[in-house]
Each structure stands twice: as structure tokens, then as C-alpha cells.
Motif scaffolding. Structure first.
Motif, PDB file in Angstrom:
ATOM      1  N   ASN A  35       0.767  -1.134  -0.083  1.00 19.37           N
ATOM      2  CA  ASN A  35       0.027  -0.124   0.051  1.00 19.37           C
ATOM      3  C   ASN A  35       0.834   1.283  -0.029  1.00 19.37           C
ATOM      4  O   ASN A  35       1.434   1.512   0.723  1.00 19.37           O
ATOM      5  N   ALA A  36       1.016   1.858  -1.114  1.00 21.58           N
ATOM      6  CA  ALA A  36       1.703   3.270  -1.340  1.00 21.58           C
ATOM      7  C   ALA A  36       0.875   4.345  -0.936  1.00 21.58           C
ATOM      8  O   ALA A  36       0.134   4.644  -1.724  1.00 21.58           O
ATOM      9  N   LEU A  37       1.122   5.164   0.094  1.00 24.03           N
ATOM     10  CA  LEU A  37       0.522   6.212   0.632  1.00 24.03           C
ATOM     11  C   LEU A  37       1.314   7.577   0.160  1.00 24.03           C
ATOM     12  O   LEU A  37       2.476   7.700   0.264  1.00 24.03           O
ATOM     13  N   ALA A  38       0.789   8.367  -0.836  1.00 25.56           N
ATOM     14  CA  ALA A  38       1.323   9.370  -1.478  1.00 25.56           C
ATOM     15  C   ALA A  38       2.650   8.834  -2.477  1.00 25.56           C
ATOM     16  O   ALA A  38       3.623   9.192  -2.165  1.00 25.56           O
ATOM     17  N   PRO A  39       2.184   7.971  -3.210  1.00 27.99           N
ATOM     18  CA  PRO A  39       3.460   7.367  -3.993  1.00 27.99           C
ATOM     19  C   PRO A  39       4.254   8.291  -4.966  1.00 27.99           C
ATOM     20  O   PRO A  39       3.658   9.201  -5.612  1.00 27.99           O
ATOM     21  N   VAL A  40       5.653   8.367  -4.523  1.00 27.75           N
ATOM     22  CA  VAL A  40       6.503   9.343  -5.528  1.00 27.75           C
ATOM     23  C   VAL A  40       7.599   8.296  -6.406  1.00 27.75           C
ATOM     24  O   VAL A  40       8.125   7.616  -5.638  1.00 27.75           O
ATOM     25  N   ALA A  41       7.252   8.644  -7.814  1.00 29.23           N
ATOM     26  CA  ALA A  41       8.274   7.844  -8.600  1.00 29.23           C
ATOM     27  C   ALA A  41       8.619   8.926  -9.813  1.00 29.23           C
ATOM     28  O   ALA A  41       9.497   9.723  -9.701  1.00 29.23           O
TER      29      ALA A  41
END
Length: 422
Positions: A212-218
Motif C-alpha cells: 500500500n503506497a501512501l502518496a506514491p512518488v516515482a
């Protein structure tokens, strides 16, 4: 990412005029005539380290040190079971590993207290909770041969955190619990490091039940505050300049900042509204902002990071790609075998990923989230937080984070556990 405007403002003020700043604190205390700044022990929470903080609220906590293959010594914090529910010691439970964002630490998950902090909530829901700390933050500032005062200690970005630190901590949690798989929850850079890990070491797909990626940054083509975006084209130059003048660490944990928060941002202080206004720099949501907790948060945030971590995000903003750290052309050849820093191969990610994003989050624009989802090789579901004003830090500290985000995350994890049990 962190509350950079408030933090840097306080730090600069403190560095420029320490005597004046200290005197101002004394005046504030005298003018308010408060015996206890909050009356309910919150100020104490600002000065307690994570294990002390967890114990204060009656939860079990364990501390582990693990050493990476490049000799960094990392600290992990564990809440093995709940206090009020699922509180039988030694019982078998699904394991969840949680990874913080940049300039942060394991404190992110507990600083809001029982019933609000996600680590406590997960423990009460029957999970064995493991909290990671990346190299360079206040809990992971040790190395077998290097000292944090040496420039060599800070020669890392979130590439090393994802490629080395996170796998090391996951392996330790699995070894200690006797499990083969675990759940992963990350916030901001804690999501970036996950994408790095599986892109470079796809064998770790088999150790992940769900992510579960909370506020995903890539990808950050459309994301980031104005100041960071303005600096992005000069990220390589700034990184070299910082190295030349000896700036290797940014915003370490600071007693001065904690004291500034206690005096300037506490309930009853005439300056509290200034702390609120500072939030506009990174996105402010008055609907979800609990101003009473700011002094506590400033006791734990920032927790330190390398300048190279920020530079790496700047490089990705400039290139509009998700790639490894660009050193120099010669060093790239020596490290990667290519002139340019190679792209992360997101198609290697096969574990189920859930991308939780918020419309008002300036660090995770929906176009960048969509691009991330497209390039992930396995199942990646995008989940929009059902509140238009929800932002980057509300994932950690929002008043309604439990009902808007955490309950959904828990339902997702339990659905996978039911499948595994069947």
C-alpha cells in the motif's frame, strides 16, 4: 518531504540570532503563565524517542539493529501486538513492514498517538508491526567504519535505501518472525524505495503479500512544490556545490527546532497562527490539520537525510524519468556500465500494489501516478482519497486519516490474508 518552510525558517532564525531567539522563548513562557504547555503531556511526546513514546502509551516495543552489506547500522522498531485487542504475546500474526518518507523516521507512524497513529491501529487490528529507519536518519546514524561527521558517510541517495536498506530490514523481520512474506506500507520516499527495491531485485516480489503506497512518488514530471521544481534543473550543480562546501546532511533532528515548536506553535501561543501559515508552502488543509500536535511533530521531524536524496529527486524532475542517481559520466560508467544513469525497470514489479493518492497532494500529481501504474509490471490499483482537500501530510497526520485511508488499507491487507489462509 517535510514541513520545510517552517523548519528552515526556525533553523535560520535560530542560527542567525540564538540569544535573541532564546530570550523570545523566555518572554513567551512568562507572558502565558502556563505550568504545562498543553496540560496533557503532549510536550513530553516531543522529546521522547520512538521506543519511549510507544511504551508511554502502554504498547510493547522491541528494538533491533541490522547491518547492511555496505556496513550501515540501521535501527528497526517493532510493535509485536496490540494493547487492548490482539494482545496475546507470542501469537502468530501477519507481518507488516512500514517505511517512512524523506527527512522522517519510524516516528511518523506513532507520533499522533493511539487511535490515530497507523502503527498503533495496525497492532490493534492483529498485525505484527515493524517500522524501518533509513540510513542517515536519527535512528540509523551508525556505520562500522564511517562517522556521520565524514563526507563519505553521506554518499547515498534513496537508490541505496531501496536497493540495500529496505531488503535488509525486510529480511530481518521475516527471519525474526519465521514468516516468508509480509505486507508493505510506505509513505512518500517510503514508496520510492519500494519501487527501487523490486525494480533492481525482483526476487523480493515473492516476499511481498501486498503493498500500500501512501502518496506514491516515482515520476515527478508534474509533481513537487514550486521551490523544488525551480531548483530541479540545477540539481547536479547544487549537489556538487554542497559537496564542495561540506554540506552532506540536510535538516538533522534538532533540539533547537523542538524547543521552537514548543514555544511558537503550542496552544495558547500568540505565534501559533504563523505555524499554520507555514503549511501553505507544502500544501495546507485546515480541515485535517490538528495544530495542537505541531510541537510534537517538530520534536520528531525532520530526522535527517543526505543532500543526495534531495538531489536525486531533482534529477528525476529534470529528466521526467524514474532513473538511478546520476553521478558523472565517468562514474556512471564505473557503477552502471552506461554513460547515463539507467532507468528503473518497473516492469519487474509483480507484487500487488495499491497506489493511494490525494487530489490536493502537490507531490503526487495524478498524471504521474497514472504513468507509474502504466509501467508497473503486475497489478497496480489507483485509489483516490475521497476528500478533495486531502494532501501529502494528511496521510500521516490528518484528523480523518483513519476513516479516509487507513480503514481501506487494512481491508486490503486482510483480504490478502484471507486468500493466504484459504
Amino acid at each position: 518531504m517535510s514541513r520545510l518552510g517552517l523548519l528552515m525558517g526556525c533553523c535560520l532564525l535560530g542560527i542567525a540570532e540564538p540569544k535573541t531567539f532564546s530570550s523570545y522563548f523566555d518572554d513567551q513562557i512568562q507572558s502565558n503563565h502556563l505550568q504545562d504547555l498543553h496540560g496533557h503531556g503532549l510536550i513530553e511526546d516531543a522529546s521522547l524517542k520512538v521506543p519511549e513514546l510507544v511504551r508511554k502509551y502502554g504498547y510493547p516495543v522491541e528494538v533491533y539493529e541490522v547491518t547492511t552489506r555496505d556496513d550501515y547500522i540501521l535501527t528497526m522498531h517493532r510493535i509485536p501486538h496490540g494493547k487492548d485487542r490482539h494482545n496475546t504475546a507470542g501469537a502468530q500474526r501477519p507481518v507488516v513492514f512500514m517505511m517512512h518518507g524523506i527527512l522522517s523516521s519510524s516516528a511518523d507512524w506513532v507520533v499522533m498517538g493511539p487511535g490515530k497513529g497507523l502503527a498503533y491501529i495496525l497492532a490493534e487490528e492483529g498485525f505484527d508491526v515493524w517500522l524501518g529507519n533509513a540510513r542517515g536518519n536519527r535512528y540509523s546514524r551508525s556505520h562500522r567504519s564511517l562517522d556521520p561527521d565524514e563526507a563519505g558517510f553521506w554518499e547515498f541517495s534513496w537508490d541505496e535505501i531501496g536497493n540495500i536498506d529496505v531488503p535488509t530490514m525486510i529480511d530481518h523481520a521475516l527471519a525474526q518472525t519465521g514468516k516468508q512474506q509480509l505486507h508493505y506500507i510506505g509513505h512518500s520516499q517510503g514508496t520510492t524505495s519500494f519501487f527501487v527495491m523490486l525494480s533492481l531485485q525482483p526476487q523480493y516480489n515473492y516476499k511481498i503479500i501486498s503493498m500500500n503506497a501512501l502518496a506514491p512518488v516515482a515520476y515527478m514530471t508534474h509533481s513537487g512544490p514550486i521551490l523544488l521544481r525551480a531548483a530541479a534543473p540545477f540539481s547536479n550543480i547544487l549537489n556538487r556545490l554542497f559537496t564542495l562546501i561540506g554540506i552532506n546532511e540536510v535538516l538533522p533532528n534538532s533540539r533547537m527546532l523542538r524547543e521552537a515548536g514548543e514555544q511558537l506553535c503550542r496552544d495558547g501561543a500568540t505565534t501559533q497562527d504563523l505555524c499554520d501559515l507555514a503549511m501553505f508552502i507544502v500544501g495546507w488543509n485546515s480541515e485535517q490539520f490538528n495544530k495542537t500536535m505541531v510541537p510534537v511533530q517538530l520534536g520528531h521531524i525532520p530526522a535527517g537525510a543526505s543532500a543526495r536524496q534531495l538531489a536525486h529527486y531533482g534529477q528525476n524532475m529534470r529528466s521526467k524519468q524514474f532513473s538511478r542517481f546520476h553521478h558523472s559520466y565517468l562514474k556512471n560508467i564505473l557503477i552502471y556500465g552506461t554513460i547515463e544513469a539507467p532507468l528503473y525497470d518497473l516492469s519487474n514489479i509483480r507484487a500487488p500494489v495499491h497506489l493511494h493518492y490525494a487530489a490536493a497532494d502537490i507531490f503526487t500529481h495524478i498524471d504521474d501516478v497514472n504513468k507509474l501504474q502504466f509501467h508497473i509490471g503486475g497489478s497496480a490499483q489507483i485509489i483516490r482519497v475521497p476528500l478533495e482537500s486531502f494532501n501529502h501530510f494528511d496521510f500521516l497526520w490528518g484528523i480523518d486519516a483513519k476513516t479516509l485511508v487507513y480503514d481501506k488499507v487494512i481491508d486490503i491487507m486482510k483480504s490478502y490474508d484471507q486468500i493466504h489462509e484459504a
